[in-house]
Design a protein around this motif. Structure first.
Motif, PDB file in Angstrom:
ATOM      1  N   UNK A  10       0.821  -1.215   0.000  1.00  0.00           N
ATOM      2  CA  UNK A  10       0.000   0.000   0.000  1.00  0.00           C
ATOM      3  C   UNK A  10       0.848   1.255   0.000  1.00  0.00           C
ATOM      4  N   UNK A  11       1.871   1.273   0.825  1.00  0.00           N
ATOM      5  CA  UNK A  11       2.773   2.427   0.881  1.00  0.00           C
ATOM      6  C   UNK A  11       3.527   2.598  -0.440  1.00  0.00           C
ATOM      7  N   UNK A  12       3.974   1.501  -1.024  1.00  0.00           N
ATOM      8  CA  UNK A  12       4.686   1.561  -2.298  1.00  0.00           C
ATOM      9  C   UNK A  12       3.802   2.174  -3.387  1.00  0.00           C
ATOM     10  N   UNK A  13       2.521   1.868  -3.349  1.00  0.00           N
ATOM     11  CA  UNK A  13       1.586   2.400  -4.340  1.00  0.00           C
ATOM     12  C   UNK A  13       1.100   3.813  -3.992  1.00  0.00           C
ATOM     13  N   UNK A  14       1.522   4.334  -2.846  1.00  0.00           N
ATOM     14  CA  UNK A  14       1.113   5.682  -2.461  1.00  0.00           C
ATOM     15  C   UNK A  14      -0.301   5.759  -1.919  1.00  0.00           C
ATOM     16  N   UNK A  15      -0.791   4.652  -1.382  1.00  0.00           N
ATOM     17  CA  UNK A  15      -2.147   4.599  -0.846  1.00  0.00           C
ATOM     18  C   UNK A  15      -2.159   4.884   0.651  1.00  0.00           C
ATOM     19  N   UNK A  16      -3.331   5.174   1.175  1.00  0.00           N
ATOM     20  CA  UNK A  16      -3.526   5.303   2.614  1.00  0.00           C
ATOM     21  C   UNK A  16      -4.543   4.263   3.037  1.00  0.00           C
ATOM     22  N   UNK A  17      -4.505   3.886   4.320  1.00  0.00           N
ATOM     23  CA  UNK A  17      -5.471   2.920   4.806  1.00  0.00           C
ATOM     24  C   UNK A  17      -4.944   2.103   5.964  1.00  0.00           C
ATOM     25  N   UNK A  18      -5.559   0.964   6.173  1.00  0.00           N
ATOM     26  CA  UNK A  18      -5.161   0.074   7.259  1.00  0.00           C
ATOM     27  C   UNK A  18      -5.512  -1.359   6.879  1.00  0.00           C
ATOM     28  N   UNK A  19      -4.851  -2.300   7.532  1.00  0.00           N
ATOM     29  CA  UNK A  19      -5.122  -3.726   7.366  1.00  0.00           C
ATOM     30  C   UNK A  19      -5.061  -4.406   8.727  1.00  0.00           C
ATOM     31  N   UNK A  31      -8.661   0.845   2.039  1.00  0.00           N
ATOM     32  CA  UNK A  31      -7.642   1.446   1.188  1.00  0.00           C
ATOM     33  C   UNK A  31      -8.250   2.639   0.473  1.00  0.00           C
ATOM     34  N   UNK A  32      -7.485   3.735   0.421  1.00  0.00           N
ATOM     35  CA  UNK A  32      -7.928   4.921  -0.299  1.00  0.00           C
ATOM     36  C   UNK A  32      -6.774   5.468  -1.124  1.00  0.00           C
ATOM     37  N   UNK A  33      -7.101   6.052  -2.245  1.00  0.00           N
ATOM     38  CA  UNK A  33      -6.109   6.667  -3.101  1.00  0.00           C
ATOM     39  C   UNK A  33      -6.620   6.775  -4.521  1.00  0.00           C
ATOM     40  N   UNK A  34      -5.733   7.139  -5.439  1.00  0.00           N
ATOM     41  CA  UNK A  34      -6.127   7.243  -6.847  1.00  0.00           C
ATOM     42  C   UNK A  34      -6.654   5.911  -7.374  1.00  0.00           C
ATOM     43  N   UNK A  35      -7.645   6.005  -8.237  1.00  0.00           N
ATOM     44  CA  UNK A  35      -8.343   4.816  -8.749  1.00  0.00           C
ATOM     45  C   UNK A  35      -7.383   3.763  -9.305  1.00  0.00           C
ATOM     46  N   UNK A  36      -6.406   4.163 -10.104  1.00  0.00           N
ATOM     47  CA  UNK A  36      -5.486   3.199 -10.721  1.00  0.00           C
ATOM     48  C   UNK A  36      -4.652   2.471  -9.666  1.00  0.00           C
ATOM     49  N   UNK A  37      -4.156   3.195  -8.660  1.00  0.00           N
ATOM     50  CA  UNK A  37      -3.354   2.557  -7.620  1.00  0.00           C
ATOM     51  C   UNK A  37      -4.208   1.631  -6.758  1.00  0.00           C
ATOM     52  N   UNK A  38      -5.442   2.020  -6.488  1.00  0.00           N
ATOM     53  CA  UNK A  38      -6.349   1.134  -5.740  1.00  0.00           C
ATOM     54  C   UNK A  38      -6.586  -0.138  -6.546  1.00  0.00           C
ATOM     55  N   UNK A  39      -6.773   0.006  -7.856  1.00  0.00           N
ATOM     56  CA  UNK A  39      -6.951  -1.165  -8.721  1.00  0.00           C
ATOM     57  C   UNK A  39      -5.719  -2.074  -8.646  1.00  0.00           C
ATOM     58  N   UNK A  40      -4.524  -1.481  -8.720  1.00  0.00           N
ATOM     59  CA  UNK A  40      -3.287  -2.275  -8.632  1.00  0.00           C
ATOM     60  C   UNK A  40      -3.199  -3.006  -7.296  1.00  0.00           C
ATOM     61  N   UNK A  41      -3.624  -2.363  -6.227  1.00  0.00           N
ATOM     62  CA  UNK A  41      -3.614  -2.997  -4.907  1.00  0.00           C
ATOM     63  C   UNK A  41      -4.584  -4.175  -4.882  1.00  0.00           C
ATOM     64  N   UNK A  59     -12.518 -10.537  -1.656  1.00  0.00           N
ATOM     65  CA  UNK A  59     -13.811  -9.870  -1.728  1.00  0.00           C
ATOM     66  C   UNK A  59     -13.601  -8.397  -1.389  1.00  0.00           C
ATOM     67  N   UNK A  60     -14.069  -7.532  -2.260  1.00  0.00           N
ATOM     68  CA  UNK A  60     -13.964  -6.091  -2.039  1.00  0.00           C
ATOM     69  C   UNK A  60     -15.375  -5.544  -1.926  1.00  0.00           C
ATOM     70  N   UNK A  61     -15.648  -4.856  -0.814  1.00  0.00           N
ATOM     71  CA  UNK A  61     -16.999  -4.347  -0.548  1.00  0.00           C
ATOM     72  C   UNK A  61     -16.959  -2.848  -0.286  1.00  0.00           C
ATOM     73  N   UNK A  62     -18.128  -2.262  -0.347  1.00  0.00           N
ATOM     74  CA  UNK A  62     -18.318  -0.860   0.025  1.00  0.00           C
ATOM     75  C   UNK A  62     -17.409   0.084  -0.748  1.00  0.00           C
ATOM     76  N   UNK A  63     -17.196  -0.199  -2.014  1.00  0.00           N
ATOM     77  CA  UNK A  63     -16.360   0.670  -2.834  1.00  0.00           C
ATOM     78  C   UNK A  63     -17.146   1.917  -3.211  1.00  0.00           C
ATOM     79  N   UNK A  64     -16.458   3.061  -3.152  1.00  0.00           N
ATOM     80  CA  UNK A  64     -17.108   4.319  -3.520  1.00  0.00           C
ATOM     81  C   UNK A  64     -16.054   5.346  -3.869  1.00  0.00           C
ATOM     82  N   UNK A  65     -16.445   6.335  -4.651  1.00  0.00           N
ATOM     83  CA  UNK A  65     -15.565   7.450  -4.968  1.00  0.00           C
ATOM     84  C   UNK A  65     -15.630   8.456  -3.828  1.00  0.00           C
ATOM     85  N   UNK A  66     -14.497   9.039  -3.495  1.00  0.00           N
ATOM     86  CA  UNK A  66     -14.445  10.073  -2.466  1.00  0.00           C
ATOM     87  C   UNK A  66     -13.749  11.302  -3.051  1.00  0.00           C
TER      88      UNK A  66
END
Length: 78
Positions: A10-19, A31-41, A59-66
């Motif tokens: 996540x850090x390598x992709x420049x994302x923020x979040x927790x696991x 996970x939050x960040x730019x759409x392409x990096x989230x997709x890569x994650x 399984x990925x749930x509750x996806x939304x644009x912010x």
């Protein structure tokens, strides 16, 4: 999947979040960040994961644009 590797990816992709590892041997998080990096994650979580992981499904749930990030940094929760 060990959360350390997930956090590092996540850090390598420049994302923020927790696991967090669950008692059932799964990993949950946010996970939050730019759409392409989230997709890569998501691809990384679905196909690769940590060296010792055995991925049977993702399984990925509750996806939304912010409009702006709601979190900062990337951390492991216990």
């Amino acid at each position: 999947m060990k959360t350390f590797y997930t956090e590092r990816e996540g850090l390598t992709l420049g994302l923020v979040g927790w696991v967090k590892n669950t008692n059932r041997g799964t990993v949950v998080g946010q996970v939050q960040g730019p759409r392409q990096q989230v997709h890569e994650m998501k691809v990384w979580l679905s196909k690769e994961g940590s060296p010792s992981s055995r991925i049977t499904r993702a399984v990925f749930k509750n996806e939304r644009d912010i409009s702006k990030l709601e979190l900062s940094g990337f951390s492991t929760r216990f």
